[in-house]
Design a protein around this motif. Structure first.
Motif: not given
Ligand SMILES: Cc1ncc(COP(=O)(O)O)c(C=O)c1O
Length: 393
Positions: A92-96, A120-122, A172-178, A201-206, A224-229
């Motif tokens: 349902r999302n990258a976190t799951e 890393e993402y929280d 490891l985060t490909h693109v850090t959200h911070r 690998l956390d690819g959410a933003h990549a 990954y998620n599909l609702h960002k880019w």
């Molecule tokens: C680097 C990173 N990882 C993971 C997530 C989590 O993504 P999702 O909201 O699809 O679970 C985000 C969301 O902003 C993110 O920026």
């Protein structure tokens, strides 16, 4: 397809493109990192699918969606990362997806060590901390120096790998959200491999703004998620597991709807957002038609470079990502060095210049303001940002 770099600066083209999106009047949105807009045609298709699935209910879902549509959608998704369908399972999302990979990684024994960094993402940090409580492993948290360079990032990891010989797993985060820093994934994964350390690998933003190949990066586990880019409806994501590593991730909480040899057993079995999934083929068609991640990334990087090049050397402004093209993408954070309260500066950007941004904390180097242009952002929006930063510093 015209040259992406040339097209990236073609405001007329991008204005025509932006017209495909409905945008609510209000502040200029420079916080497109939360999630991406759907185009009008995607919204229409999504609405159509909501109505269709609502009318036809389980008859359509059991006869058509489960039997064939969902399989085609999964295959198209796998194509997006140039991988076979069997390596991909929907979430349902990258976190799951990332939490399932972390929770179910089965090669850890008590006393082993696992690694995260400050960027890393929280929810990923939380899942790695959870491992420490529930598996008796030790969590090692490292911090990256600011400003970072390709060499400093790699050296920080190499040092940790040497210092903590019981490391078995790292996030490891490909693109850090911070800060928007793009990690040198291939070099870090290769160094980790030398020490027998697996990488999730956390690819959410990549996905959708960077071009990559997971085999080339040396990555066996990714979320990954599909609702960002990508621009899909909210609530869609997926995991990737390299086929030869599937046995190293357990089925999620004893999941038994699929055989052990099926990656889909690694995700929770539940009713997905079927209308959103049925919309995905159109989303992917539009993504590919506009030139995919290469075209989107080029435009977004162009907009990023417009403001960064104008303020990089100004006293009072600290830009958080370097200009090494291997290390940045469209997301870039900054800090007002003469002001203590970055949240106050976010408010001033909004109240005095109508610019909507967001503060991000959690990086070892301190709070910063994240600037994320989107596909509807114009060069004029960025000019206003540049003026605001120059005046407010
Ligand atoms: C680097 C990173 N990882 C993971 C997530 C989590 O993504 P999702 O909201 O699809 O679970 C985000 C969301 O902003 C993110 O920026």
């Amino acid at each position: 397809m015209p040259d992406n770099t040339l097209r990236a600066r073609d405001e007329l083209f991008w204005q025509t493109f932006a017209d495909r999106y409905a945008v609510e009047p209000g502040p200029i949105n420079l916080e497109n990192g939360y999630f991406g807009r759907m185009s009008r045609t995607v919204v229409e298709e999504y609405q159509h699918n909501i109505e269709l699935i609502n009318r036809s209910n389980s008859v359509h879902v059991r006869q058509r969606f489960e039997q064939s549509e969902s399989l085609q959608i999964r295959a198209q998704l796998a194509e997006l990362i140039s991988m076979p369908a069997e390596t991909v399972a929907l979430t349902r999302n990258a976190t799951e997806g990332l939490q399932s990979l972390i929770r179910n990684y089965n090669l850890l024994k008590p006393g082993d060590q696992v690694l995260i960094c400050d960027l890393e993402y929280d929810t990923v940090k939380g899942a790695m901390r959870w491992l420490a409580h529930h598996r008796g492993v030790e969590l090692i948290e490292i911090e990256h120096a600011h400003p970072a360079s390709f060499d400093s990032l790699l050296a920080t990891y190499r040092e940790a790998f040497e210092r903590y010989p019981k490391l078995k797993l790292m996030a490891l985060t490909h693109v850090t959200h911070r800060t928007g820093l793009v990690m040198p994934v291939k070099a870090i994964a290769a160094a980790a491999r030398e020490h027998g350390i697996d990488v999730i690998l956390d690819g959410a933003h990549a996905l959708g703004q960077l071009e990559f190949n997971l085999d080339d990066l040396g990555i066996a586990f990714a979320g990954y998620n599909l609702h960002k880019w990508i621009g899909a409806p909210l609530t869609l994501g997926f995991i990737y597991i390299a086929p030869h590593r599937l046995a190293d991730i357990d089925p999620d909480m004893g999941e038994m709807h699929f055989p052990l040899t099926d990656i889909r057993a690694r995700t929770s079995y539940s009713t997905p957002n079927i209308p959103a999934l049925r919309t995905l083929p159109l989303v992917l068609e539009e993504h590919h038609a506009m030139g995919g991640a290469a075209a989107k990334g080029a435009r977004l990087n162009y907009l990023r470079n417009l403001w960064v090049s104008a303020v990089r050397d100004l006293p009072g402004i600290d830009v958080m990502t370097p200009d090494d093209p291997r290390l940045y993408c469209c997301i870039t954070s900054l800090r007002f060095t003469r002001h203590d309260d970055q949240q106050l500066m976010v408010e001033r950007l909004l109240n005095e210049y109508n610019l909507f941004t967001v503060m991000r904390s959690g990086a070892a180097s301190g709070p910063c303001i994240r600037i994320t242009p989107g596909l509807t952002t114009t060069a004029a929006d960025i000019e206003l940002l540049t003026r605001a930063l120059t005046e407010l510093r």
